[in-house]
Write a protein that holds these residues in place. Structure first.
Motif, short mmCIF file in Angstrom:
data_model
loop_
_atom_site.label_atom_id
_atom_site.label_comp_id
_atom_site.label_asym_id
_atom_site.label_seq_id
_atom_site.Cartn_x
_atom_site.Cartn_y
_atom_site.Cartn_z
N GLY A 163 39.32 88.41 57.30
CA GLY A 163 40.59 88.74 57.95
C GLY A 163 40.57 88.39 59.43
O GLY A 163 39.56 87.95 59.97
N TYR A 164 41.73 88.57 60.08
CA TYR A 164 41.82 88.58 61.55
C TYR A 164 41.68 87.20 62.18
O TYR A 164 41.60 87.07 63.38
CB TYR A 164 40.74 89.56 62.04
N GLN A 165 41.66 86.14 61.36
CA GLN A 165 41.36 84.83 61.94
C GLN A 165 42.12 83.71 61.26
O GLN A 165 42.56 83.82 60.12
CB GLN A 165 39.87 84.54 61.81
N VAL A 214 38.85 91.12 54.09
CA VAL A 214 37.99 92.15 54.68
C VAL A 214 37.99 92.07 56.20
O VAL A 214 38.12 91.00 56.79
CB VAL A 214 36.53 92.06 54.19
N SER A 215 37.80 93.25 56.82
CA SER A 215 37.60 93.34 58.27
C SER A 215 36.11 93.36 58.55
O SER A 215 35.30 93.49 57.63
CB SER A 215 38.18 94.65 58.81
N ALA A 216 35.78 93.32 59.83
CA ALA A 216 34.38 93.41 60.25
C ALA A 216 33.83 94.79 59.94
O ALA A 216 34.57 95.78 59.94
CB ALA A 216 34.28 93.11 61.74
N GLY A 246 44.57 89.20 67.17
CA GLY A 246 44.81 90.46 67.87
C GLY A 246 44.19 91.60 67.09
O GLY A 246 44.05 91.52 65.86
N ARG A 247 43.83 92.70 67.79
CA ARG A 247 43.12 93.81 67.15
C ARG A 247 43.93 94.34 65.96
O ARG A 247 45.15 94.45 66.03
CB ARG A 247 42.84 94.94 68.16
N GLY A 248 43.20 94.65 64.92
CA GLY A 248 43.86 95.14 63.70
C GLY A 248 44.50 94.03 62.88
O GLY A 248 45.24 94.28 61.93
N GLY A 249 44.15 92.77 63.22
CA GLY A 249 44.86 91.61 62.65
C GLY A 249 44.54 91.29 61.19
O GLY A 249 45.21 90.46 60.59
N SER A 250 43.53 91.95 60.60
CA SER A 250 43.26 91.67 59.18
C SER A 250 44.45 92.10 58.31
O SER A 250 44.68 91.52 57.24
CB SER A 250 42.02 92.43 58.70
N ASP A 251 45.19 93.11 58.77
CA ASP A 251 46.39 93.52 58.03
C ASP A 251 47.36 92.33 57.95
O ASP A 251 47.98 92.09 56.91
CB ASP A 251 47.12 94.67 58.75
N THR A 252 47.49 91.61 59.06
CA THR A 252 48.40 90.46 59.11
C THR A 252 47.91 89.36 58.18
O THR A 252 48.72 88.72 57.49
CB THR A 252 48.51 89.93 60.56
N1 ASP Z 1 37.95 93.53 63.12
C1 ASP Z 1 39.20 93.41 63.86
C2 ASP Z 1 39.41 94.64 64.75
O1 ASP Z 1 38.55 95.50 64.80
C3 ASP Z 1 40.38 93.17 62.96
C4 ASP Z 1 40.72 94.28 62.00
O2 ASP Z 1 39.94 95.21 61.83
O3 ASP Z 1 41.78 94.22 61.39
O4 ASP Z 1 40.39 94.71 65.43
#
Ligand code: ASP
Ligand code: ADP
Ligand code: MG
Length: 385
Positions: A136-138, A41-43, A150-156
Motif C-alpha cells: 500500500g501507500y505507494q 498491506v501497510s508497513a 501521504g500518511r495513511g495512504g494504503s487506504d487510498t
Molecule cells: N505506512 C503508512 C503510514 O504509516 C501508510 C499507511 O499505513 O496507510 O502512514
C-alpha cells in the motif's frame, strides 16, 4: 466468474509475525469461499515512523524523492512476508509493489495523487489463481519515480484498486468500524452501522485517522462503498455509503492536535505561494473582520515544519499550540442549535475559541492543543449522547 474483493490490512494488523500469520489465515478462509483476493498491506506497526525518524536524524529537510524511496520499504516488508505466510498455508500468492501493480501517480513526492491504475499484471496473476498482495501507500509517476501517497495512504491504494477491478472494498483495522468518536479518546463512543461518504470525508479531513481523507474522496468520486471492519473480531463494521441520515444530528466528533495556524495581517498570497512551493496543503482558510487571515495546516505530511517557519514572509505569525475539534453531521446549520450548544460546552470548560468555521456538514472549533481531547469528550457527551 468469481467476485473480486480488495482487502486492506493496516499497520497494527500486521505488526508482528503472529499477526501476519493470522491475516494469512483470514485471507485463506475468504479464498476458500471462492473469492478472488487482492490484499493491500501497510508497513508493520510503527515502521513508517521509525523510517521517518531515521531520515530526520540524517537531514532536517530530507529530499522528498529519497524519503519516498525509504518509506516505501516498509510496505515491501509486509507484502513479502504475507505472501510467504500464504504460500506456507498452501495458498498460491504473489506480492507486487505499487509500481508493479500499475498504480500511476502524479510526481508530488510524499503526497502523490493517484491519476490512473493499470491493473494488467494483477488481473493476470488473479487469472492464474493467485492471491495478489499489494504494497500500500505507494505508486510510480509517469517519470518512473517511486512515490508515496501521504500518511495513511494504503487506504487510498485499496480504494483505487477496488475501483479499477470493479471489486468490493474492505478496510480492516484494530477497531470494528467507524465510531461516533475515536474510542481511545471517548470510551463511550458508539459504532455507526453506516455513514454517508460526505460525512466520512469531513471526519477524515478533520483528523479521524481511521480512514484516509483522500481514500474517502476517491471512493465518493468512484461510487465505491467502503466496508470498514475489524481484523481481530467478527463484528458487523461500518458501511460508508449514501443513505439519508437524520438532518441536524451530530454523527461524530473528531479532533486534530497536530496543526499549525498561520495568522496573516493583510493579504495571504505570499504565504500561500510558500506553502504551495513546499507542497503543503492548507486544510482551511478564514478571514476576520479586521482583515486577518487564519490558514490551518495539518502537520501530518509536512516533513520539515521548522524549515518552513524559517522562510515565512513578513507579517505572518505561527500559532503552534492550536488544535481543532470538529462535529460532523448533515444539515448542521439548519438552526443555530448545534452551534449554541457547542459554544456553551467550550465556555463551560474555559476552552478558548480561537476561531470557528461551519458548513452544512461540520462545525469546527479551533482551540488550545492541550484541551482538544477534553473538548472532544465534552462535545460528544452534549451532542451525540
Ligand atoms: N505506512 C503508512 C503510514 O504509516 C501508510 C499507511 O499505513 O496507510 O502512514
Ligand atoms: P490502520 O493501522 O489499520 O490503518 P489506523 O491507526 O490508521 O489503523 O486507524 C485506526 C485508529 O483510528 C483506531 O485505533 C482509532 O484509535 C482511530 N480513530 C480515530 N477516529 C476514529 C473513529 N471515529 N472511529 C474509529 N476509530 C477512530
Ligand atoms: Mg490507517
Amino acid at each position: 466468474m468469481a467476485r473480486i474483493v480488495v482487502q486492506k490490512f493496516g499497520g497494527s494488523s500486521v505488526s508482528d509475525v503472529e499477526k501476519i500469520r493470522k491475516v494469512a489465515q483470514r485471507v485463506k478462509a475468504r479464498r476458500d469461499e471462492g473469492w478472488e483476493l487482492v490484499v493491500v498491506v501497510s508497513a508493520m506497526g510503527d515502521t513508517t515512523d521509525e523510517l521517518l525518524s531515521l531520515a530526520k536524524q540524517i537531514s532536517a529537510d530530507p529530499p522528498r524523492r529519497e524519503l519516498d524511496m525509504l518509506l516505501t520499504c516498509g510496505e515491501r516488508i509486509s507484502m513479502a512476508l504475507l505472501s510467504m505466510a500464504l504460500q506456507d498455508l498452501g495458498v498460491a500468492a504473489i506480492s507486487f509493489t505499487g509500481s508493479q501493480s500499475g498504480i500511476i501517480t502524479d510526481d508530488t513526492h510524499s503526497q502523490a495523487r493517484i491519476v490512473e491504475v493499470k491493473p494488467g499484471r494483477i488481473e493476470e496473476a488473479l487469472g492464474q489463481g493467485k492471491v495478489v498482495i499489494v504494497a500500500g501507500y505507494q505508486g510510480v509517476s509517469r517519470n518512473k519515480e517511486v512515490t508515496t501517497l501521504g500518511r495513511g495512504g494504503s487506504d487510498t491504494s485499496a480504494v483505487a484498486l477496488a475501483a479499477a477491478l470493479h471489486a468490493d472494498c474492505e478496510i480492516y483495522s484494530d477497531v470494528d468500524g467507524i465510531y461516533s468518536a475515536d474510542p481511545r479518546i471517548v470510551p463511550s463512543a458508539k459504532k455507526l452501522d453506516s455513514i454517508s461518504p460526505e460525512e466520512m470525508q469531513e471526519l477524515a479531513t478533520a483528523g479521524a485517522k481511521v480512514l484516509n481523507a483522500q481514500a474517502v474522496e476517491f471512493a465518493r468520486e468512484q461510487g465505491i462503498v467502503i466496508h470498514a471492519k475489524s481484523t481481530h473480531s467478527a463484528g458487523t463494521g461500518t458501511r460508508i455509503e449514501a443513505k439519508p441520515g437524520e438532518l441536524g444530528r451530530v454523527r461524530g466528533v473528531t479532533c486534530e492536535a497536530d496543526v499549525w495556524g498561520f495568522c496573516v495581517a493583510g493579504a495571504p498570497d505570499a504565504l500561500l505561494e510558500l506553502l504551495d512551493s513546499h507542497q503543503v496543503k492548507p486544510r482551511s482558510l478564514s478571514f476576520d473582520a479586521s482583515g486577518r487571515t487564519l490558514v490551518l495546516v495539518p502537520l501530518q505530511d509536512v516533513h520539515a515544519p521548522e524549515v518552513l517557519r524559517a522562510k515565512l514572509p513578513p507579517g505572518v505569525t505561527v500559532l503552534d499550540e492550536l488544535g481543532t475539534v470538529t462535529c460532523v453531521g448533515t444539515g448542521l446549520h439548519a438552526d443555530g442549535l448545534v452551534l449554541r450548544k457547542a459554544l456553551s460546552v467550550a465556555h463551560a470548560m474555559n476552552a478558548p475559541v480561537t476561531a470557528m468555521a461551519s458548513s452544512a456538514l461540520q462545525l469546527t472549533i479551533v482551540t488550545s492543543r492541550s484541551l482538544v481531547k477534553s473538548l472532544t469528550k465534552g462535545l460528544h457527551e452534549a451532542l451525540v449522547g
